[in-house]
Design a protein around this motif. Structure first.
Motif, PDB file in Angstrom:
ATOM      1  N   ASP A 116       0.872  -1.173   0.000  1.00 26.56           N
ATOM      2  CA  ASP A 116       0.000   0.000   0.000  1.00 26.56           C
ATOM      3  C   ASP A 116       0.912   1.226   0.000  1.00 26.56           C
ATOM      4  OD1 ASP A 116      -1.592   2.199   0.690  1.00 26.56           O
ATOM      5  OD2 ASP A 116      -2.923   1.001   1.950  1.00 26.56           O
ATOM      6  N   ILE A 117       1.037   1.893  -1.138  1.00 25.65           N
ATOM      7  CA  ILE A 117       1.999   2.994  -1.237  1.00 25.65           C
ATOM      8  C   ILE A 117       1.610   4.177  -0.350  1.00 25.65           C
ATOM      9  CG2 ILE A 117       2.736   2.305  -3.552  1.00 25.65           C
ATOM     10  CD1 ILE A 117       1.137   4.667  -4.680  1.00 25.65           C
ATOM     11  N   ASP A 118       0.336   4.343  -0.070  1.00 27.63           N
ATOM     12  CA  ASP A 118      -0.087   5.441   0.806  1.00 27.63           C
ATOM     13  C   ASP A 118       0.258   5.140   2.259  1.00 27.63           C
ATOM     14  OD1 ASP A 118      -1.230   7.296  -1.109  1.00 27.63           O
ATOM     15  OD2 ASP A 118      -2.807   5.810  -1.400  1.00 27.63           O
ATOM     16  N   ALA A 119       0.038   3.901   2.678  1.00 26.72           N
ATOM     17  CA  ALA A 119       0.393   3.507   4.043  1.00 26.72           C
ATOM     18  C   ALA A 119       1.896   3.644   4.290  1.00 26.72           C
ATOM     19  CB  ALA A 119      -0.065   2.073   4.311  1.00 26.72           C
ATOM     20  N   LEU A 120       2.683   3.411   3.253  1.00 30.10           N
ATOM     21  CA  LEU A 120       4.142   3.520   3.359  1.00 30.10           C
ATOM     22  C   LEU A 120       4.647   4.954   3.179  1.00 30.10           C
ATOM     23  CD1 LEU A 120       5.042   0.345   1.271  1.00 30.10           C
ATOM     24  CD2 LEU A 120       5.531   0.659   3.709  1.00 30.10           C
ATOM     25  N   GLY A 121       3.751   5.844   2.752  1.00 32.22           N
ATOM     26  CA  GLY A 121       4.166   7.224   2.498  1.00 32.22           C
ATOM     27  C   GLY A 121       4.992   7.371   1.239  1.00 32.22           C
ATOM     28  N   TRP A 122       4.712   6.509   0.257  1.00 32.25           N
ATOM     29  CA  TRP A 122       5.523   6.487  -0.960  1.00 32.25           C
ATOM     30  C   TRP A 122       4.891   7.222  -2.138  1.00 32.25           C
ATOM     31  CZ3 TRP A 122       7.662   0.787  -1.459  1.00 32.25           C
ATOM     32  CH2 TRP A 122       8.612   0.574  -0.447  1.00 32.25           C
ATOM     33  N   ARG A 123       3.682   7.742  -2.008  1.00 31.90           N
ATOM     34  CA  ARG A 123       3.049   8.409  -3.147  1.00 31.90           C
ATOM     35  C   ARG A 123       3.860   9.655  -3.526  1.00 31.90           C
ATOM     36  NH1 ARG A 123      -1.801   8.020  -5.836  1.00 31.90           N
ATOM     37  NH2 ARG A 123      -2.451   6.383  -4.369  1.00 31.90           N
ATOM     38  N   LYS A 124       4.359   9.679  -4.762  1.00 28.64           N
ATOM     39  CA  LYS A 124       5.173  10.768  -5.302  1.00 28.64           C
ATOM     40  C   LYS A 124       6.403  11.063  -4.439  1.00 28.64           C
ATOM     41  CE  LYS A 124       2.329  11.197  -8.695  1.00 28.64           C
ATOM     42  NZ  LYS A 124       2.693  10.535  -9.986  1.00 28.64           N
ATOM     43  N   LYS A 125       6.913  10.053  -3.768  1.00 27.74           N
ATOM     44  CA  LYS A 125       8.084  10.233  -2.910  1.00 27.74           C
ATOM     45  C   LYS A 125       9.384  10.236  -3.700  1.00 27.74           C
ATOM     46  CE  LYS A 125      10.747   8.068   0.796  1.00 27.74           C
ATOM     47  NZ  LYS A 125      10.824   6.991   1.816  1.00 27.74           N
ATOM     48  N   PHE A 126       9.442   9.452  -4.784  1.00 32.37           N
ATOM     49  CA  PHE A 126      10.709   9.195  -5.457  1.00 32.37           C
ATOM     50  C   PHE A 126      10.864  10.044  -6.720  1.00 32.37           C
ATOM     51  CE2 PHE A 126       9.465   5.409  -3.093  1.00 32.37           C
ATOM     52  CZ  PHE A 126      10.589   5.217  -2.301  1.00 32.37           C
ATOM     53  N   ASP A 127      12.122  10.396  -6.992  1.00 33.44           N
ATOM     54  CA  ASP A 127      12.414  11.151  -8.216  1.00 33.44           C
ATOM     55  C   ASP A 127      12.455  10.236  -9.432  1.00 33.44           C
ATOM     56  OD1 ASP A 127      13.138  13.886  -7.025  1.00 33.44           O
ATOM     57  OD2 ASP A 127      14.449  12.537  -5.892  1.00 33.44           O
ATOM     58  N   VAL A 149       4.326   6.235  -7.455  1.00 32.38           N
ATOM     59  CA  VAL A 149       5.416   6.457  -6.492  1.00 32.38           C
ATOM     60  C   VAL A 149       6.425   7.479  -7.000  1.00 32.38           C
ATOM     61  CG1 VAL A 149       5.241   4.188  -5.405  1.00 32.38           C
ATOM     62  CG2 VAL A 149       6.809   4.502  -7.345  1.00 32.38           C
ATOM     63  N   SER A 150       6.359   7.817  -8.290  1.00 32.21           N
ATOM     64  CA  SER A 150       7.365   8.700  -8.884  1.00 32.21           C
ATOM     65  C   SER A 150       6.812  10.096  -9.158  1.00 32.21           C
ATOM     66  CB  SER A 150       7.890   8.101 -10.193  1.00 32.21           C
ATOM     67  OG  SER A 150       8.801   9.000 -10.811  1.00 32.21           O
ATOM     68  N   LYS A 151       7.597  11.094  -8.804  1.00 33.49           N
ATOM     69  CA  LYS A 151       7.267  12.471  -9.164  1.00 33.49           C
ATOM     70  C   LYS A 151       8.061  12.905 -10.394  1.00 33.49           C
ATOM     71  CE  LYS A 151      10.447  14.016  -5.519  1.00 33.49           C
ATOM     72  NZ  LYS A 151      10.528  14.630  -4.179  1.00 33.49           N
ATOM     73  N   GLY A 152       8.829  11.970 -10.945  1.00 32.80           N
ATOM     74  CA  GLY A 152       9.621  12.253 -12.135  1.00 32.80           C
ATOM     75  C   GLY A 152       9.441  11.180 -13.187  1.00 32.80           C
ATOM     76  N   TYR A 153      10.532  10.505 -13.521  1.00 32.14           N
ATOM     77  CA  TYR A 153      10.495   9.483 -14.567  1.00 32.14           C
ATOM     78  C   TYR A 153      10.168   8.102 -14.003  1.00 32.14           C
ATOM     79  CZ  TYR A 153      12.385  12.234 -18.456  1.00 32.14           C
ATOM     80  OH  TYR A 153      12.554  13.135 -19.489  1.00 32.14           O
ATOM     81  N   CYS A 154       9.603   7.273 -14.879  1.00 31.81           N
ATOM     82  CA  CYS A 154       9.392   5.851 -14.617  1.00 31.81           C
ATOM     83  C   CYS A 154      10.050   5.051 -15.734  1.00 31.81           C
ATOM     84  CB  CYS A 154       7.902   5.503 -14.572  1.00 31.81           C
ATOM     85  SG  CYS A 154       6.967   6.297 -13.258  1.00 31.81           S
ATOM     86  N   PHE A 155      10.516   3.860 -15.395  1.00 28.01           N
ATOM     87  CA  PHE A 155      11.161   2.983 -16.364  1.00 28.01           C
ATOM     88  C   PHE A 155      10.787   1.544 -16.061  1.00 28.01           C
ATOM     89  CE2 PHE A 155      14.494   0.048 -17.582  1.00 28.01           C
ATOM     90  CZ  PHE A 155      14.858   0.453 -18.852  1.00 28.01           C
ATOM     91  N   MET A 156      10.498   0.784 -17.106  1.00 24.91           N
ATOM     92  CA  MET A 156      10.340  -0.663 -16.974  1.00 24.91           C
ATOM     93  C   MET A 156      10.896  -1.335 -18.220  1.00 24.91           C
ATOM     94  SD  MET A 156       6.246  -1.282 -17.638  1.00 24.91           S
ATOM     95  CE  MET A 156       6.475  -3.067 -17.756  1.00 24.91           C
ATOM     96  N   SER A 157      11.303  -2.572 -18.079  1.00 29.00           N
ATOM     97  CA  SER A 157      11.839  -3.294 -19.233  1.00 29.00           C
ATOM     98  C   SER A 157      11.498  -4.773 -19.108  1.00 29.00           C
ATOM     99  CB  SER A 157      13.359  -3.108 -19.326  1.00 29.00           C
ATOM    100  OG  SER A 157      14.007  -3.571 -18.146  1.00 29.00           O
ATOM    101  N   GLY A 158      11.579  -5.465 -20.235  1.00 31.75           N
ATOM    102  CA  GLY A 158      11.289  -6.895 -20.242  1.00 31.75           C
ATOM    103  C   GLY A 158      11.708  -7.526 -21.548  1.00 31.75           C
ATOM    104  N   HIS A 159      11.718  -8.843 -21.561  1.00 31.82           N
ATOM    105  CA  HIS A 159      12.061  -9.580 -22.776  1.00 31.82           C
ATOM    106  C   HIS A 159      10.921  -9.500 -23.793  1.00 31.82           C
ATOM    107  CE1 HIS A 159      15.643 -11.448 -21.151  1.00 31.82           C
ATOM    108  NE2 HIS A 159      14.972 -11.858 -20.087  1.00 31.82           N
ATOM    109  N   LEU A 160      11.291  -9.362 -25.053  1.00 25.82           N
ATOM    110  CA  LEU A 160      10.355  -9.589 -26.150  1.00 25.82           C
ATOM    111  C   LEU A 160      10.504 -11.004 -26.684  1.00 25.82           C
ATOM    112  CD1 LEU A 160      10.484  -6.312 -28.258  1.00 25.82           C
ATOM    113  CD2 LEU A 160       8.690  -7.058 -26.713  1.00 25.82           C
TER     114      LEU A 160
END
Length: 271
Positions: A116-127, A149-160
């Motif tokens: 729960d990102i709100d319970a953890l205080g993580w909403r928009k916490k990270f750059d 959780v991000s106030k800046g960039y997000c990144f994800m990757s995976g196999h095609l």
């Protein structure tokens, strides 16, 4: 197509969390030994060149594994929060951090799907929020948490697409099975389309990976058996045939497997 279509596609044939945890625990040692530092540095350089990662940032690494990326983040970031649901992976990650004297990384054992990102205080916490080759982004809910959780960039990757030469030979020549069709790109495909549906337009980059995986004969036998178990248990005869094949191709008790894949990188800046 709408959110409902991709939600259904995402949920198709997913392994249980416990099955996934056991699988990643099993592969922890391999990740510690095989992760290329050159590849890790190239990924970090990409982040910095794109302005996603900068000095003094607070970073979250989702599905951190043995911690190679988290430790590289620590050289630039003010703080790194690194989480994984595999105890074995985190044990190695903490060992790696201790060996390198890293003090600005916090490793947490928790499944991304259940937090729960709100319970953890993580909403928009990270750059910067990153899920690098992580199976944690496996639903719209988990994707939304990555965004939130991000106030800046997000990144994800995976196999095609991915290939392991020895594994494919066992499937074809030893087990005499039809090659399994695995939809490696499903998480990224569903994420991309769900982001578009939400009015977020991510950028894409593609990266080809090639490496040689080296395992002891014992580790190789355990690994390939785990790969072919699936819903149908391997018979004792099939296991014996796999062991015999691996013994035949091994050199000095070592099995080498050529691995190659095409991966896709998906990244965007939050509004």
């Amino acid at each position: 197509m709408d959110f409902e279509y991709f939600d259904k596609l995402w949920s198709k044939d997913q392994a249980s969390m416990e099955e996934s945890r056991m699988g990643w625990d099993f592969r922890a040692k391999e990740f510690k030994e095989n992760k290329s530092q050159e590849m890790v540095r190239n990924v970090i350089k990409f982040f910095m060149d794109k302005g996603m990662l900068n000095q003094g940032y607070d970073v979250i690494d989702i599905g951190c594994g043995a911690g190679k990326y988290a430790l590289e983040f620590s050289k630039t970031a003010k703080s790194v929060t690194a989480l994984d649901f595999s105890p074995k992976m985190l044990e190695l990650a903490r060992q790696n951090a201790a060996e390198e004297g890293v003090r600005n990384v916090e490793f947490l054992e928790m499944p991304w799907e259940g937090i729960d990102i709100d319970a953890l205080g993580w909403r928009k916490k990270f750059d910067f929020a990153a899920a690098i080759m992580s199976p944690a982004i496996n639903s719209r809910k988990s994707l939304e948490k990555l965004i939130n959780v991000s106030k800046g960039y997000c990144f994800m990757s995976g196999h095609l697409d991915r290939h392991e030469q020895v594994k494919e030979q066992i499937e074809k020549d030893v087990l005499k099975r039809e090659p399994r069709v695995i939809d490696y790109g499903r998480n990224v495909y569903c994420s991309f389309n769900s982001l578009w549906q939400a009015g977020i337009y991510p950028e894409l980059a593609y990266y080809d990976m090639k490496r040689e995986n080296v395992r002891s004969l014992e580790d190789a036998f355990s690994y390939y058996c785990s790969q072919f178990q699936g819903k149908n248990e391997l018979s004792s005869e099939e296991k014996q045939e796999i062991k015999q094949y691996l013994t035949t191709i091994s050199e000095g008790g070592i099995v080498k497997d050529r691995f190659q894949s095409k991966t896709v990188w998906l990244y965007w800046k939050n509004k």
